[in-house]
Design an enzyme around this catalytic site. Structure first.
Site, PDB file in Angstrom:
ATOM      1  N   ASP A  46       0.836  -1.199   0.000  1.00  0.00           N
ATOM      2  CA  ASP A  46       0.000   0.000   0.000  1.00  0.00           C
ATOM      3  C   ASP A  46       0.875   1.255   0.000  1.00  0.00           C
ATOM      4  OD1 ASP A  46      -1.916   2.032   0.646  1.00  0.00           O
ATOM      5  OD2 ASP A  46      -3.157   0.540   1.653  1.00  0.00           O
ATOM      6  N   THR A  81      -7.384   3.662  -0.984  1.00  0.00           N
ATOM      7  CA  THR A  81      -7.023   2.269  -0.751  1.00  0.00           C
ATOM      8  C   THR A  81      -8.125   1.284  -1.121  1.00  0.00           C
ATOM      9  OG1 THR A  81      -5.431   2.857   0.958  1.00  0.00           O
ATOM     10  CG2 THR A  81      -6.346   0.621   1.046  1.00  0.00           C
ATOM     11  N   ASP A 211       2.537   2.816   3.369  1.00  0.00           N
ATOM     12  CA  ASP A 211       1.491   3.831   3.303  1.00  0.00           C
ATOM     13  C   ASP A 211       1.407   4.603   4.618  1.00  0.00           C
ATOM     14  OD1 ASP A 211      -1.049   4.895   1.908  1.00  0.00           O
ATOM     15  OD2 ASP A 211      -1.823   4.178   3.828  1.00  0.00           O
ATOM     16  N   HIS A 215       2.010   8.646   5.003  1.00  0.00           N
ATOM     17  CA  HIS A 215       1.016   9.567   5.547  1.00  0.00           C
ATOM     18  C   HIS A 215       1.589  10.357   6.723  1.00  0.00           C
ATOM     19  CE1 HIS A 215      -2.694   8.866   3.399  1.00  0.00           C
ATOM     20  NE2 HIS A 215      -2.548   7.556   3.496  1.00  0.00           N
ATOM     21  N   ASP A 256      -1.592   0.270  -4.630  1.00  0.00           N
ATOM     22  CA  ASP A 256      -2.899   0.832  -4.958  1.00  0.00           C
ATOM     23  C   ASP A 256      -2.822   2.273  -5.430  1.00  0.00           C
ATOM     24  OD1 ASP A 256      -1.978   1.484  -2.443  1.00  0.00           O
ATOM     25  OD2 ASP A 256      -3.909   1.313  -1.443  1.00  0.00           O
ATOM     26  N   HIS A 257      -1.754   2.970  -5.082  1.00  0.00           N
ATOM     27  CA  HIS A 257      -1.577   4.385  -5.409  1.00  0.00           C
ATOM     28  C   HIS A 257      -0.197   4.794  -4.950  1.00  0.00           C
ATOM     29  CE1 HIS A 257      -2.081   4.917  -1.114  1.00  0.00           C
ATOM     30  NE2 HIS A 257      -3.255   4.315  -1.184  1.00  0.00           N
TER      31      HIS A 257
END
Length: 423
Positions: A46, A81, A211, A215, A256-257
């Site tokens: 992720d 997500t 991820d 963040h 996912d990104h």
């Protein structure tokens, strides 16, 4: 078929030999490897931007990419997500599979919004994931934390009890951040140690730590670098464990990104733009969606649908076509999208902060996602042109031996260049 499986196993053993050198793993005997057919393993990291491979922190992943097929993949909108993980295993964009956001509302359930903890099949029923298709075809599957894998697909939720029908992977674990990355890898390897009759042929594996670091501290931070090193060590453990088992594997490693740097100096305060009495904010952050309060749709439109610095807003049916978003009933009437790296908030920040976010324009370079394909089914040393992540599900169906879906937004042709056998 046995001769083909043996040939594939021999090919993968030679490829994985290079991985074992830096994983310090013993080499499995060829006799053992020939007894197993390749397993398909879908791994999500992720928030892993493909440029992270260039930092020199991920030798295992970089070697797999170099020795296999790689691409910078384009996520679907919104670049969040849950919508993108469901796209990866269904081949449909969020506007078509129904998981349109990490948080959703449905007019049929006004007091029961969807969150990332929701496993009620009602929300997930519009598209069938690959593991359900596989189970229905008699292909045993196992899911380690993939979003949606704890859902009894097609079942009916009971208000104060479990879902008693529906289809799930034969083996699965509900997501918990208390389960370490080591435990996740070990669980997958334990599944693959089983006798052939209860050994999965299709496996998913999910990591969230890159991820989380992105963040919390931003994509260029030491914390993200540490998370990259940790994930790479765990991918090395997975590869080494597969070789020790003599288990050939087609690895499809995705994200996912990507992740964009954000901060308190790039915040759009809605309080400066629109009267809060005019709307209810459904989601905010890297994009914002709005429901007008009763009788206030026209006033809300007047405030939102004008020029704004660093932000553009649309009625849902006027969202630009390239986003492939805006027809589903669960999408609120208005959407605002800021420039990449900006944050939409109800009020101005009360303190300075910095970090990372995603959800932005899927064509923004910062939102690009990872694609690595490695194993006997794939070509070596290939870089594909960018493609949308809707192509991953058709690829998985091909690898597992399922027919292509009648309803799909992706096409195997988009990734056929990755395959060793082109026909």
């Amino acid at each position: 078929m046995n001769r083909i499986a043996a040939a594939l196993a021999l090919g993968l053993a030679s490829v994985l030999g290079g991985c074992a050198a830096y994983a310090d793993a013993p080499v499995a005997s060829m006799a053992v490897a020939q007894q197993r057919e390749p397993v398909t393993i879908l791994v999500s990291i992720d928030g892993f931007h493909p440029d992270y491979l260039e930092r020199g922190l991920t030798p295992t992943l970089s070697q797999l990419a170099s020795d296999g097929t790689r691409a910078a993949m384009r996520p679907s909108f919104p670049t969040k997500t849950f919508p993108n993980h469901w796209t990866l295993v269904t081949g449909l964009v969020p506007d078509h599979h129904g998981i349109t956001a990490n948080r959703m509302e449905d007019a049929a359930r006004p007091d029961d919004p969807f969150t990332m903890a929701t496993v009620d099949p009602y929300w997930w029923s519009e598209a069938k994931p690959v593991w359900v298709e596989a189970e229905e075809a008699g292909i045993r599957s196992a899911a380690m934390f993939w979003p949606g894998s704890a859902v009894a697909w097609g079942g009916t939720a009971v208000r104060y009890g479990p879902v008693t029908d529906g289809t799930m992977a034969s083996d699965w674990q509900a997501f918990s951040m208390q389960v370490s990355n080591t435990q996740r890898v070990n669980s997958v390897l334990d599944w693959l140690r089983r006798p052939a009759e209860i050994r999965p042929e299709f496996v998913t594996l999910y990591f969230d730590t890159v991820d989380s670091a992105g963040h919390g501290a931003g994509p260029a931070s030491e914390e993200t670098d540490a998370a990259l090193r940790d994930i790479d060590r765990h991918i090395a453990s997975l590869v080494a464990g597969l070789e020790t088992l003599g288990q050939p594997a087609n690895l499809v490693i995705v994200s996912d990104h990507g992740m964009a740097a954000t901060g308190s100096d790039r915040v759009i305060a809605l309080a400066d733009i629109v009267d809060p009495a005019l709307y209810r904010l459904v989601e905010g952050g890297a994009y914002a969606t709005f429901q007008p309060t009763e009788g206030n749709a026209a006033a809300l439109e007047a405030a939102l649908l004008r020029d704004h610095a660093h932000m553009e807003c649309w009625r849902k049916d006027e969202i630009p076509a390239r986003f492939q978003y805006g027809t589903h009933d669960r999408i609120p009437p208005y959407l605002c999208l800021p420039d990449t790296g900006w944050t939409i908030s109800a009020t101005a920040p009360g303190a300075q902060w910095s970090g990372g976010s995603h959800g932005y324009d899927p064509f923004a370079p910062e939102m690009a996602s990872l694609f690595i394909a490695h194993g006997p089914a794939f070509r070596n040393g290939v870089t594909l042109d960018g493609f949308q992540n809707t192509a991953v599900a058709p690829l998985l169906r091909h690898l597992v031996g399922l027919p292509q879906a009648a309803r799909s937004d992706g096409d195997l042709a988009d990734v056929r260049g990755a395959l060793a056998q082109q026909n």
